[in-house]
Design a protein around this motif. Structure first.
Motif, PDB file in Angstrom:
ATOM      1  N   GLY A  83       0.821  -1.209   0.000  1.00  0.00           N
ATOM      2  CA  GLY A  83       0.000   0.000   0.000  1.00  0.00           C
ATOM      3  C   GLY A  83       0.851   1.253   0.000  1.00  0.00           C
ATOM      4  N   LEU A  84       0.201   2.382   0.255  1.00  0.00           N
ATOM      5  CA  LEU A  84       0.898   3.662   0.335  1.00  0.00           C
ATOM      6  C   LEU A  84       1.614   3.796   1.669  1.00  0.00           C
ATOM      7  CD1 LEU A  84      -1.806   6.130  -1.067  1.00  0.00           C
ATOM      8  CD2 LEU A  84       0.165   5.188  -2.281  1.00  0.00           C
ATOM      9  N   SER A  85       2.768   4.441   1.647  1.00  0.00           N
ATOM     10  CA  SER A  85       3.443   4.856   2.869  1.00  0.00           C
ATOM     11  C   SER A  85       3.187   6.348   3.059  1.00  0.00           C
ATOM     12  CB  SER A  85       4.929   4.553   2.784  1.00  0.00           C
ATOM     13  OG  SER A  85       5.584   4.851   4.004  1.00  0.00           O
ATOM     14  N   ASP A  86       3.829   6.948   4.054  1.00  0.00           N
ATOM     15  CA  ASP A  86       3.637   8.378   4.308  1.00  0.00           C
ATOM     16  C   ASP A  86       4.298   9.223   3.217  1.00  0.00           C
ATOM     17  OD1 ASP A  86       2.291   7.732   6.601  1.00  0.00           O
ATOM     18  OD2 ASP A  86       3.989   8.125   7.941  1.00  0.00           O
TER      19      ASP A  86
ATOM     20  N   PRO B 218       0.608  11.835   6.806  1.00  0.00           N
ATOM     21  CA  PRO B 218       0.272  10.429   7.082  1.00  0.00           C
ATOM     22  C   PRO B 218      -0.706   9.847   6.059  1.00  0.00           C
ATOM     23  CG  PRO B 218      -0.920  11.870   8.589  1.00  0.00           C
ATOM     24  CD  PRO B 218      -0.010  12.756   7.780  1.00  0.00           C
ATOM     25  N   THR B 219      -0.182   9.449   4.917  1.00  0.00           N
ATOM     26  CA  THR B 219      -1.011   8.898   3.843  1.00  0.00           C
ATOM     27  C   THR B 219      -0.987   7.371   3.800  1.00  0.00           C
ATOM     28  OG1 THR B 219       0.870   9.170   2.340  1.00  0.00           O
ATOM     29  CG2 THR B 219      -0.774  10.930   2.365  1.00  0.00           C
ATOM     30  N   ALA B 220      -0.304   6.728   4.746  1.00  0.00           N
ATOM     31  CA  ALA B 220      -0.144   5.273   4.709  1.00  0.00           C
ATOM     32  C   ALA B 220      -1.490   4.561   4.788  1.00  0.00           C
ATOM     33  CB  ALA B 220       0.757   4.812   5.846  1.00  0.00           C
ATOM     34  N   THR B 221      -1.621   3.497   3.987  1.00  0.00           N
ATOM     35  CA  THR B 221      -2.848   2.695   3.973  1.00  0.00           C
ATOM     36  C   THR B 221      -2.724   1.433   4.814  1.00  0.00           C
ATOM     37  OG1 THR B 221      -2.093   1.629   1.933  1.00  0.00           O
ATOM     38  CG2 THR B 221      -3.534   3.547   1.705  1.00  0.00           C
ATOM     39  N   GLU B 222      -1.520   1.153   5.338  1.00  0.00           N
ATOM     40  CA  GLU B 222      -1.279   0.014   6.221  1.00  0.00           C
ATOM     41  C   GLU B 222      -0.593   0.520   7.480  1.00  0.00           C
ATOM     42  OE1 GLU B 222      -1.399  -3.414   6.213  1.00  0.00           O
ATOM     43  OE2 GLU B 222      -2.113  -3.943   4.206  1.00  0.00           O
TER      44      GLU B 222
END
Length: 272
Positions: A110-113, A138-142
């Protein structure tokens, strides 16, 4: 392990792909401005729109010999504030696919920050510099791919550039200022020291050292990364390719890979 074999095939394909176009760029000689374009791309605060896709492969991470593949989407968009001052905005949005990093037989994707940097860069013919804020978003999806923290801090670039030669460093320090209370604070310093040399064909080589210091976790990661690349065209679209072995020098066993490779494809808009 089948997935890792596929990743290895992707890695080898990317290397061959980059090297083939690097040779093409040397033979075809895209134009008299190819070297100037290569020099601009070596300057992080050049007034030039580009969209690099940075592919990072790292193997042998941590106690479970983890594998991590990261694609950093890194658009650079300049804004002219006055005749003598530009605002250069740089964005890094990582897409991560990793296995055996957080534990045995684990997988996160997924996306990270994201990191957003804005450099205020006065026009200069001698020492080039830029200074401004850096933001952690903080865009992380996991959960295991991000900090769940919002951060900010200063960023700085200092470099000297002559025809065909670029040398300098870029750095930022980011502290977390808001976010999830149950997650560790973020306090990290990053710098890249770089040197590159370009040719009239647009081909270029260089080396950079990347240093990441996690003050909160008291860990340091240092890598030395030789680079070779070139510039070519797909129709009217200017594209830069480069490949870099990532040689780990210093790092805690939990974060230091045994080896790595970086392949970059950058879409360039010189007329912007």
């Amino acid at each position: 392990m089948k997935v890792f074999s596929n990743n290895t095939k992707r890695l080898l394909f990317a290397v061959c792909f980059v090297l083939s176009f690097q040779s093409y760029g040397q033979e075809e000689k895209p134009g008299a401005s190819a070297q100037e374009l290569a020099d601009k791309l070596a300057n992080p605060v050049a007034s030039l729109i580009s969209v690099p896709l940075q592919n990072n492969f790292n193997y042998g991470i941590g106690p479970y010999n983890g594998v991590k593949y990261t694609v950093n989407i890194q658009p650079v968009i300049p804004f002219k504030l006055s005749d003598n001052l530009n605002l250069i905005t740089r964005y890094i949005l990582p897409v991560v696919d990793q296995r055996n990093i957080t534990g045995l037989n684990t997988h996160e994707f997924g996306l990270s920050d994201a990191t957003v940097t804005a450099f205020f860069a006065p026009k200069s013919k001698k020492i080039i510099y830029g200074i401004g804020p850096a933001f952690l978003v903080p865009t992380a999806t996991e959960k295991f791919l991000g900090t769940e923290k919002f951060g900010l801090g200063p960023s700085l670039l200092v470099m000297h550039q002559g025809k065909g030669l670029s040398v300098g460093f870029i750095a930022n320090q980011i502290w977390s200022v808001a976010g999830a209370d149950d997650r560790a604070d973020f306090n990290s310093f990053y710098t890249q020291i770089f040197l590159s040399h370009s040719y009239k064909s647009g081909a270029n080589w260089g080396v950079n050292a990347e240093i990441t210091q996690n003050w909160e976790g008291n860990t340091t990661l240092i890598s030395l990364n030789p680079m070779m690349g070139g510039i070519t065209k797909f129709g009217d679209q200017v594209v830069q390719f480069s490949v870099q072995p990532l040689i780990p020098i210093v790092g805690h066993q939990s974060i230091k890979p045994d080896w790595g490779l970086r392949a970059v494809v950058a879409f360039v808009f010189p007329g912007s």
